[in-house]
Design an enzyme around this catalytic site. Structure first.
Site, short mmCIF file in Angstrom:
data_model
loop_
_atom_site.label_atom_id
_atom_site.label_comp_id
_atom_site.label_asym_id
_atom_site.label_seq_id
_atom_site.Cartn_x
_atom_site.Cartn_y
_atom_site.Cartn_z
N GLY A 52 -23.96 -16.53 -19.63
CA GLY A 52 -22.70 -17.13 -20.01
C GLY A 52 -22.08 -17.93 -18.89
N GLU A 60 -8.37 -7.51 5.00
CA GLU A 60 -7.55 -8.55 4.37
C GLU A 60 -6.80 -9.38 5.42
OE1 GLU A 60 -5.35 -6.06 1.70
OE2 GLU A 60 -7.21 -5.49 0.70
N GLY A 97 -13.79 -10.13 -13.25
CA GLY A 97 -12.89 -9.08 -13.71
C GLY A 97 -13.05 -7.85 -12.85
N TYR A 152 0.80 -1.22 0.00
CA TYR A 152 0.00 0.00 0.00
C TYR A 152 0.84 1.28 0.00
CZ TYR A 152 -4.37 -2.57 0.43
OH TYR A 152 -5.46 -3.38 0.16
#
Length: 396
Positions: A275, A140, A388, A98
């Site tokens: 899809g 995280e 994505g 970071y």
């Protein structure tokens, strides 16, 4: 959260920063990769960089976070932050990266905005950055601890047990830990990152949803072969998996991450996909069928044709297993025997209190979300997953 003085500065400069944010992020990535080329080689998706979608996603998230802070000074957008943190955790992003991002991002801001970046403006936006970065680092760290990951080293070797050609463009891979240990638990709708070494030495990473019911020793993913323009790196990992990975080969996988998971309870559900976006929905249907979910479950899927609909028979069978399950498929092929064209929910009944889960291309999800809101589904009850960079924030 954001201090009063900084909030005032950010509010007054947000239009200027917002107008220039894509120029800032484009310059930022150029600076970052010039200084740290290994990040583009081994961490960032080269296809998304070439297409500019990662730049748009970063711009959208910064603008959305800053806007939220000035509009809600005593709160923070934890839903957005957790979505980003899950993706970071699946990539093994470290806390010490970071400050590197901060350095090159603020150099880019100063270069694009010039004299407008006074010490007061720089300090206010610095506060925004570290509020976001520190919140992400904390989430995280918690995600890594939950998976028993040390120093963000997320990669574990898995052996390919079996491979199945589901359609000409989709292959599924059955995997088991190469070290003989148990497979980590996952929640239906979550994904793993898959890291492969490409011929040029790059270790590129992509995320794939877990499919099928969890077992003690195996997991499965389905990979669509993505075809980009000539010379475009988009799809280089999926092409590598299709062309080179067979039974007995090794892949490196992260633990499961992702926040598109079913909420507890018997509420009516809608699972809509297009899809290869059917993959997280298949895992959800497995879970619902196994639990005997009694509430209505409406399955919606859009594809080019029945032949391109990966795992179509399984999709139908799982919906049929549910006591109150119904399936509605739309195909571009006019001779498919199903609905033709774009998904149209006008004739699909939805029970009051329906929770919706969406996965597919952004235009599909925007269209379905709009129809759901028009049918009275609460905005808070519409959840989504993007394969994505998350451009939803950039284009809402």
């Amino acid at each position: 959260m954001l201090t009063g003085y900084s909030a005032a500065v950010v509010r007054s400069t947000l239009p200027a920063v917002g107008a220039a944010i894509e120029d800032i992020t484009e310059l930022f990535y150029g600076k970052l990769f010039a200084a740290r080329p290994e990040l583009l080689r081994d961490l960032f998706n080269r296809g998304n960089q070439a297409a500019g979608t990662q730049r748009q996603a970063l711009a959208g998230s910064i603008a959305a976070f800053a806007t939220y802070l000035v509009e809600h000074p005593d709160d923070r957008p934890d839903v957005m932050l957790r979505r980003i943190a899950h993706k970071h955790a699946s990539l093994g992003v470290r806390a010490d990266q970071y400050p590197v991002v901060h350095q090159h991002l603020f150099e880019a801001i100063a270069e694009v905005l010039g004299d407008a970046v006074t010490p007061e403006v720089a300090a206010a936006w610095d506060e925004v950055y570290w509020l976001m970065a520190n919140a992400l680092t904390a989430i995280e760290s918690q995600l890594y601890a939950e998976q028993g990951v040390v120093d963000a080293d997320v990669w574990r070797p898995w052996e390919v047990v079996d491979r199945t050609e589901e359609t000409p463009a989709v292959a599924s891979f059955l995997l088991r830990p190469a070290d003989g240990g148990p497979a980590p638990a996952f929640r239906a709708g979550q994904y793993v990152s898959v890291q492969v070494q490409l011929p040029d030495g790059a270790r590129q990473v992509r995320q794939y949803s877990l499919i099928g019911a969890p077992s003690a020793t195996t997991r499965a993913i389905a990979v669509k072969k993505v075809t980009g323009a000539s010379g475009d790196p988009d799809g280089e990992v999926s092409h590598h998996l299709h062309a080179h990975v067979r039974q007995g080969d090794l892949l490196h996988l992260s633990p499961p991450y992702g926040d598109l998971v079913l909420a507890p309870g018997d509420a009516p559900l809608l699972l809509a996909s297009a899809g290869i976006g059917c993959t997280p929905m298949l895992a959800m249907l497995e879970e619902l069928a196994s639990a005997g979910h009694p509430g209505p479950v409406t399955v919606v899927h859009a594809d080019r044709s029945p032949g391109s609909h990966a795992l179509r028979a399984h999709h139908e069978a799982l919906a049929a297993k549910l006591p109150a399950g119904t399936a509605h498929f739309w195909y571009e092929d006019p001779d498919s025997g199903h609905h033709t064209g774009h998904v149209d929910l006008s004739g699909v009944p939805l029970a009051p209190g329906t929770r919706a889960y969406l996965c597919g291309p952004l235009p599909f999800m925007r269209a379905v979300r709009g129809q759901l809101l028009g049918k009275g589904v609460a905005a808070a009850d519409v959840h989504y997953e993007v394969f994505g960079p998350d451009l939803w924030l950039a284009r809402r």
